[in-house]
Design an enzyme around this catalytic site. Structure first.
Site, mmCIF file in Angstrom:
data_model
loop_
_atom_site.group_PDB
_atom_site.id
_atom_site.type_symbol
_atom_site.label_atom_id
_atom_site.label_comp_id
_atom_site.label_asym_id
_atom_site.label_seq_id
_atom_site.Cartn_x
_atom_site.Cartn_y
_atom_site.Cartn_z
ATOM 1 N N PRO A 77 0.791 -1.229 0.000
ATOM 2 C CA PRO A 77 0.000 0.000 0.000
ATOM 3 C C PRO A 77 0.826 1.284 0.000
ATOM 4 O O PRO A 77 0.271 2.381 0.102
ATOM 5 C CB PRO A 77 -0.769 -0.120 1.323
ATOM 6 C CG PRO A 77 0.183 -0.838 2.224
ATOM 7 C CD PRO A 77 0.925 -1.814 1.344
ATOM 8 N N GLU A 78 2.156 1.171 -0.130
ATOM 9 C CA GLU A 78 3.024 2.315 0.134
ATOM 10 C C GLU A 78 2.700 3.567 -0.669
ATOM 11 O O GLU A 78 2.734 4.691 -0.138
ATOM 12 C CB GLU A 78 4.494 1.917 -0.114
ATOM 13 C CG GLU A 78 5.112 1.078 0.982
ATOM 14 C CD GLU A 78 4.948 -0.412 0.739
ATOM 15 O OE1 GLU A 78 5.700 -1.192 1.328
ATOM 16 O OE2 GLU A 78 4.055 -0.795 -0.057
ATOM 17 N N LEU A 79 2.448 3.434 -1.986
ATOM 18 C CA LEU A 79 2.237 4.634 -2.806
ATOM 19 C C LEU A 79 1.090 5.486 -2.274
ATOM 20 O O LEU A 79 1.136 6.717 -2.352
ATOM 21 C CB LEU A 79 1.953 4.256 -4.262
ATOM 22 C CG LEU A 79 3.143 3.834 -5.129
ATOM 23 C CD1 LEU A 79 2.697 3.637 -6.570
ATOM 24 C CD2 LEU A 79 4.268 4.841 -5.060
#
Length: 266
Positions: free
Chosen positions: A130-132
């Site tokens: 989920p980083e972005l």
């Protein structure tokens, strides 16, 4: 030992390293990173034949500790506390490293599984990067995911940030086996024993070394790539996550629109 965030034990010639912070879903903290690195050093010193990485509680690893991300990991982390350095250590370990995954493997947890040589997953396990959406990048995932699932699928998983079930993970090669959750650790141990009981250490090390050489990873870029992300963006993303609100990225898109010469620049 009570309070220890990473546990180490021996099962004959196999070391089992357990993430042990279930209250925080084993989120990668500085303490866990140090503990994992220390466990690998112990395994190397003791001459174990393989390592299994498991986790206590309901999740394998729910990604990076947000407080630590905001407090230095995005800029100049201490190498002893840098998850990417730890992932490099796992990938370069000269004995098989097997992840025994149950529950969520999010962000850094998915990267941890990618750094391992093999993955045994529980039927309820799931994976996501989920980083972005938080204004950061999965720097190790960007380096390792494509060589596991292919470049098109890697783009899709990183850009959409969607959840991948255990069954889909098996279909796309993200994991090697899927079993009922209560069988995962035993199967990972059995797989490790099966691998090492009939092969010599030198040939095993040579096989790992050359497999990695043929799909070389630019670890220098992995370690520096978080600096490619504008600081204002990850500060907004991580602050929004902490405050449990939607991040406001509209102003960053407006700035890019107003400065077309900056488009496409890291």
């Amino acid at each position: 030992m009570k309070g220890n965030k990473v546990l180490y034990e021996r099962h004959a010639e196999i070391a089992v390293v357990t993430l042990n912070d279930p209250d925080r879903r084993n989120a990668l903290s500085r303490e866990i990173v140090r503990g994992l690195t220390g466990a690998l050093n112990t395994a190397s010193r003791e001459g174990v034949r393989a390592v299994v990485i498991a986790a206590a509680g309901s999740a394998f690893c729910a990604g990076a500790n947000i407080d630590d991300l905001r407090d230095g990991w995005m800029e100049c982390p201490d190498p002893d506390e840098d998850p990417a350095v730890m992932f490099k250590r796992i990938a370069g370990f000269d004995r098989p490293v097997i992840a025994a995954v149950h529950g969520a493997a999010l962000g850094g947890g998915m990267e941890l599984s990618l750094a391992c040589d093999l993955v045994v997953a529980g039927a309820s396990a799931w994976f996501s990067m989920p980083e972005l959406g938080h204004g950061v990048i999965p720097n190790t995932g960007l380096a390792l995911l494509a060589r596991v699932v292919g470049i098109r699928r890697a783009f899709e998983l990183i850009l959409t940030r969607r959840r991948v079930s255990a069954d889909e993970a098996l279909d796309i090669g993200l994991v090697n086996r899927v079993l009922p959750a209560d069988e995962v650790l035993d199967d990972a141990l059995s797989l490790a024993e099966q691998i090492v009981e009939a092969v010599p250490p030198g040939a095993l090390k040579a096989a790992k070394c050359n497999l990695h050489a043929h799909v070389a990873t630019d670890w220098h870029r992995v370690l520096r790539s978080p600096l490619d992300v504008p600081k204002q963006e990850w500060q907004e993303g991580l602050t929004a996550f902490t405050q449990k609100r939607a991040p406001d990225y509209a102003r960053f898109w407006a700035e890019v629109k107003a400065n077309p010469d900056q488009r496409g620049q890291p």
